[in-house]
Design an enzyme around this catalytic site. Structure first.
Site, mmCIF file in Angstrom:
data_model
loop_
_atom_site.group_PDB
_atom_site.id
_atom_site.type_symbol
_atom_site.label_atom_id
_atom_site.label_comp_id
_atom_site.label_asym_id
_atom_site.label_seq_id
_atom_site.Cartn_x
_atom_site.Cartn_y
_atom_site.Cartn_z
ATOM 1 N N GLY A 66 38.224 24.678 75.523
ATOM 2 C CA GLY A 66 37.836 23.466 74.780
ATOM 3 C C GLY A 66 39.023 22.550 74.585
ATOM 4 N NE ARG A 89 34.219 26.450 76.536
ATOM 5 C CZ ARG A 89 35.111 26.487 75.544
ATOM 6 N NH1 ARG A 89 36.125 27.325 75.604
ATOM 7 N NH2 ARG A 89 34.996 25.682 74.508
ATOM 8 C CG ASP A 127 40.590 34.378 72.270
ATOM 9 O OD1 ASP A 127 41.431 35.207 71.930
ATOM 10 O OD2 ASP A 127 39.492 34.665 72.765
ATOM 11 C CB THR A 137 42.176 26.204 70.231
ATOM 12 O OG1 THR A 137 40.910 26.382 69.570
ATOM 13 C CG2 THR A 137 43.182 27.135 69.582
ATOM 14 C CG ASP A 167 38.047 27.323 67.450
ATOM 15 O OD1 ASP A 167 37.546 26.237 67.122
ATOM 16 O OD2 ASP A 167 37.526 28.069 68.303
ATOM 17 C CG ASP A 199 40.782 31.037 67.327
ATOM 18 O OD1 ASP A 199 41.666 30.383 67.908
ATOM 19 O OD2 ASP A 199 39.680 31.284 67.840
ATOM 20 N NE ARG A 211 34.158 30.516 71.548
ATOM 21 C CZ ARG A 211 33.907 29.702 72.577
ATOM 22 N NH1 ARG A 211 32.728 29.669 73.100
ATOM 23 N NH2 ARG A 211 34.852 28.948 73.071
#
Ligand code: F6P
Length: 326
Positions: free
Chosen positions: A14, A75, A106, A129, A131, A133, A175
């Site tokens: 992403g 992706r 990730d 990202t 996110d 994460d 996500r």
């Protein structure tokens, strides 16, 4: 240790605001050290098909402030297969690319981890990202911009929620990670935050709605999307409507607006710092690590440790959500 002459640079997964600032930092730092940079379009997909082009000082002019990624991203299912990775390595050899810098999250780091184990090519990753994460960095490139986009949107929703005396359930991205939900929930004064990592689940929300203050005029609940196919917010919204028919409840899913827009100053500085550090790390022999910032210092973390499911939610942040929304 062989001297690096040509770095292949790509973005993958992403997109995230600040990726362009990172691209600029890598290209300018490499040129400063007299290393060439080859752009790879659409991440691993372009690596497999040999979609390469030279990047120079001018190709990265006027991009530091732009969202998205000038290298495009994708992706890649092909790269998960050994034949895909073999084809990619052949392309890199044909174009004399002797090192890689990957900007992604990730999934990207899982891909480069395997690639670096299978083929003799040094790779440095940059955490790109929304996110937030990944282990090995306090913040990922794009997260600060995304959370500011979210609170701008939630503040607007709060205006209409207040006018109509409504409860809004707002779904944000991430996500299977609640990092976006957690910070934006605090910043927007949410009544509740529902994230995959926390026990403050739907039952706790119901308890608060049943037993909490009754004089609230508007209520905001922030829900992290999770990794299922179904929308979590719609599901929770349905349950709230059934259990609390007296509340005027609406659901709003913010979606991909969170991935776009001009990067904030924080994201541009983070991207510039780790981008420059990545090139200099390759020069001195690093070869399978992500460059991140911890406590305002550049640190390098092996890919295997950077990938998520290692990140932890700070319990203090969760605690204050409940205290502050009394
Ligand atoms: O990884 C970034 C992210 O925006 C996640 O928060 C989200 O779950 C996912 O990408 C959405 O991906 P796509 O744009 O491919 O649907």
């Amino acid at each position: 240790m062989a001297q690096i002459k040509n770095i292949g640079l790509f973005t993958s997964g992403g997109d995230a605001p600040g990726m362009n600032a990172a691209i600029r930092a890598v290209v300018r730092t490499a040129l400063y050290h007299e290393i060439e940079v080859t752009g790879i379009r659409r991440g691993f997909e372009g690596m497999i098909s040999g979609d390469f082009f030279p990047l120079n000082r001018k190709s990265v002019s006027n991009i530091i402030q732009r969202g998205g990624t000038i290298l495009k991203t994708a992706r890649s299912a092909q790269f998960r297969r050994p034949e895909g990775r073999e084809a990619a390595y052949e392309q890199l050899k044909n174009f004399n690319i002797d090192a890689l810098i990957a900007i992604g999250g990730d999934g990207t780091f899982r891909g480069v981890k395997t690639f670096a184990e299978e083929y003799p090519i040094p790779i440095i990753g940059l955490p790109g990202t929304i996110d937030n994460d990944l282990n090995g960095t306090d913040f990922t490139i794009g997260y600060d911009t995304a959370i500011n986009t979210v609170i701008n949107a939630v503040d607007k929703i709060r205006d209409t929620a207040e006018s109509h005396d409504r409860l809004f359930i707002i779904e944000v991205m991430g996500r299977d990670s609640g990092m976006i939900a957690l910070r934006t929930g605090i910043a927007a004064g949410a009544e509740g935050i529902i994230i995959p990592e926390s026990e403050f689940g739907v039952e706790r929300l119901f308890d608060r709605l049943a037993n909490g203050r009754k004089d609230k005029t508007s209520r905001i609940v922030i829900v992290g999307e999770g990794d299922g196919d179904e929308s979590k917010a719609f599901d929770i919204g349905r349950q709230v409507k059934e259990r609390f028919p007296q509340l005027d409840t609406r659901v709003s899913i913010l979606g991909h607006i969170q991935r776009g827009g001009k990067p904030t100053c924080m994201d541009r500085v983070l991207a510039s710092r780790v981008g420059a550090a990545a090139v200099e790390a390759l020069k001195i022999g690093y070869r399978g690590d992500m460059a991140g910032l911890i406590n305002n210092e550049v640190v390098f973390t092996p890919f295997g440790h950077a990938i998520k499911h290692n990140t932890e939610i700070d319990p203090n942040l969760l605690r204050i959500v409940e205290i502050l929304s009394l």
